[in-house]
Design an enzyme around this catalytic site. Structure first.
Site, PDB file in Angstrom:
ATOM      1  N   LEU A 206     -37.641 -56.256   4.895  1.00 35.21           N
ATOM      2  CA  LEU A 206     -36.664 -56.427   5.986  1.00 35.21           C
ATOM      3  C   LEU A 206     -35.313 -56.758   5.359  1.00 35.21           C
ATOM      4  O   LEU A 206     -35.240 -57.701   4.570  1.00 35.21           O
ATOM      5  CB  LEU A 206     -37.135 -57.624   6.817  1.00 35.21           C
ATOM      6  N   HIS A 207     -34.301 -55.987   5.651  1.00 35.47           N
ATOM      7  CA  HIS A 207     -32.998 -56.354   5.074  1.00 35.47           C
ATOM      8  C   HIS A 207     -31.801 -55.911   5.914  1.00 35.47           C
ATOM      9  O   HIS A 207     -30.662 -56.206   5.583  1.00 35.47           O
ATOM     10  CB  HIS A 207     -32.850 -55.782   3.664  1.00 35.47           C
ATOM     11  N   ARG A 208     -32.038 -55.172   7.023  1.00 34.22           N
ATOM     12  CA  ARG A 208     -30.885 -54.686   7.801  1.00 34.22           C
ATOM     13  C   ARG A 208     -30.111 -55.865   8.357  1.00 34.22           C
ATOM     14  O   ARG A 208     -30.713 -56.792   8.932  1.00 34.22           O
ATOM     15  CB  ARG A 208     -31.339 -53.843   8.985  1.00 34.22           C
TER      16      ARG A 208
END
Ligand code: UD1
Length: 372
Positions: A206-208
């Site tokens: 997860l990085h957005r």
């Protein structure tokens, strides 16, 4: 006369696209390849490891731009790249993907009237709140040759008024890297190191910004992951930006979510091959899981890679607790089998090379470009 091509790469997802492209072009007498690393990603775990594992040649130029706001980062790449392009006088600049370094590279080249070649062109999420969507639209608008991974890309570009002769559907460079790396990835002992031999598990990334920068949103996703982890232990390879936000928010993930440092390419591929499900907001992982036949729940409301939903194993799970749990339930009840999209066969690099050769043959005098 050889065509001098400059490849611009800067962030983790660029490296697995540049590797097979350079490998296909390097031995070709018609081309000379120069690699520029912008330094958008700079930690060894986000960059150096990938160069070693994908056997990418050392960059001839390193711009060391580092982190910053979107404007700062894009501007810094432009400022530092311009003198290099003026000095190297390339016949073309190749940019890949949709990161800030992609946009910056394309802009500098276009303003110097150097032909721009964009690999992974035409993808659209139709969500301009995503920084990558803006990067994709602008990069494609100023590119001269558009190398496309899936048919939706061609359709999007034609709708935006691009000349069909500038578009080539070549397949997926990431899949070239994946197929080439599978034997080495299978040798990885990452499961042993993590102590997850003989047990089922899910893999999370997860990085957005939309998912992790906003604490409320991050808590929403984390609460779904925590419930899922009660049924299936989760291993989460945590991007540096996500770790900062998780720590700042002090979110309690429970005992069955295991946080890991960013993983190398081969270790991550191994985990993807062996897990029961991937939960991610990455673009590339949607594609990799489709090729590996592993179910993927995309923690977003849309995808710019619709083929992974139409043909592959991908489901759009949304970003609310309930929508994620619903998608998780659906996947358990009827797991998607999926097929591999057309041309995702490990030979995109060669098709890119031929499209690039055709482009220069059409744009240079024949005696300048020998069809060796
Ligand atoms: C970038 C790309 C995104 C891609 C992602 C893959 C853009 C707009 N976004 O997002 O499309 O999916 O890379 O990882 O280009 N940081 C480190 N070490 C590093 C790099 C970054 O600690 O080597 C930290 C810094 O705190 C930085 C933050 O991560 O501020 C975000 O990095 P940045 O390059 O701005 O964007 P990504 O989130 O990595």
């Amino acid at each position: 006369m050889k065509v001098r091509l400059i490849f611009v790469a800067g962030a983790r997802p660029n490296f697995m696209k540049v590797a097979p492209l350079m490998a296909a072009l390097h031995p070709d007498e018609r081309f000379e390849s120069i690699l520029i690393h912008t330094g958008q990603h700079y930690d060894d775990s986000m960059s150096g490891t990938f160069f070693r594992e994908l056997q990418i040649p050392n960059p001839q130029h390193h711009l060391n731009v580092g982190s910053g706001s979107h404007a700062q980062q894009t501007a810094e790449v432009m400022r530092r790249l311009e003198p290099v392009l003026i000095d190297e006088k390339p016949g073309g600049v190749v940019v890949v993907g949709d990161v800030n370094s992609t946009l910056a590279g394309a802009l500098v080249a276009a303003k110097l009237e150097i032909p721009v070649i964009h690999a992974e062109a035409g993808l659209r999420s139709f969500d301009r709140s995503m920084p990558e969507e803006v990067n994709r639209i602008v990069t494609d608008a100023i590119s001269d040759l558009l190398l496309v991974t899936e048919e939706s890309g061609r359709a999007n570009l034609l709708r935006e008024g691009k000349d069909p002769d500038c578009i080539a559907v070549v397949g997926n460079l990431m899949v070239d890297s994946l197929r080439r790396s599978l034997p080495a990835a299978l040798q990885s002992d990452v499961l042993h190191r993590l102590g997850i031999l003989n047990s089922r598990f899910g893999l999370v990334t997860l990085h957005r910004p939309a998912n992790v920068d906003d604490e409320k949103q991050l808590r929403e996703i984390a609460s779904a992951l925590r419930l899922i982890s009660e049924e299936l232990p989760l291993y989460w390879a945590v991007h540096p930006r996500t770790r900062t936000h998780l720590e700042h928010a002090g979110i309690n993930l429970g005992a069955k979510i295991h946080l890991l440092a960013p993983l190398g390419y081969l270790d991550f591929l191994h985990l993807q091959m062996k897990c029961s499900v991937v939960l991610t907001d990455s673009g590339g992982i949607q594609e990799e899981s489709t090729v590996l036949g592993i179910p993927c729940l995309t923690l977003r409301d849309n995808t710019e890679r619709p083929i992974t939903v139409e043909c592959g194993t991908n489901r759009i799970a949304g970003t609310s607790r309930d929508s994620i749990l619903r998608a998780w339930q659906e996947d358990r009840e009827s797991p998607k089998q999926g097929t591999i999209p057309p041309l995702w066969d490990g030979h995109a690099g060669e098709r890119c090379r031929e499209a690039i050769a055709k482009f220069f043959a059409a744009h240079m005098r024949l005696e300048e470009f020998s069809q060796a």
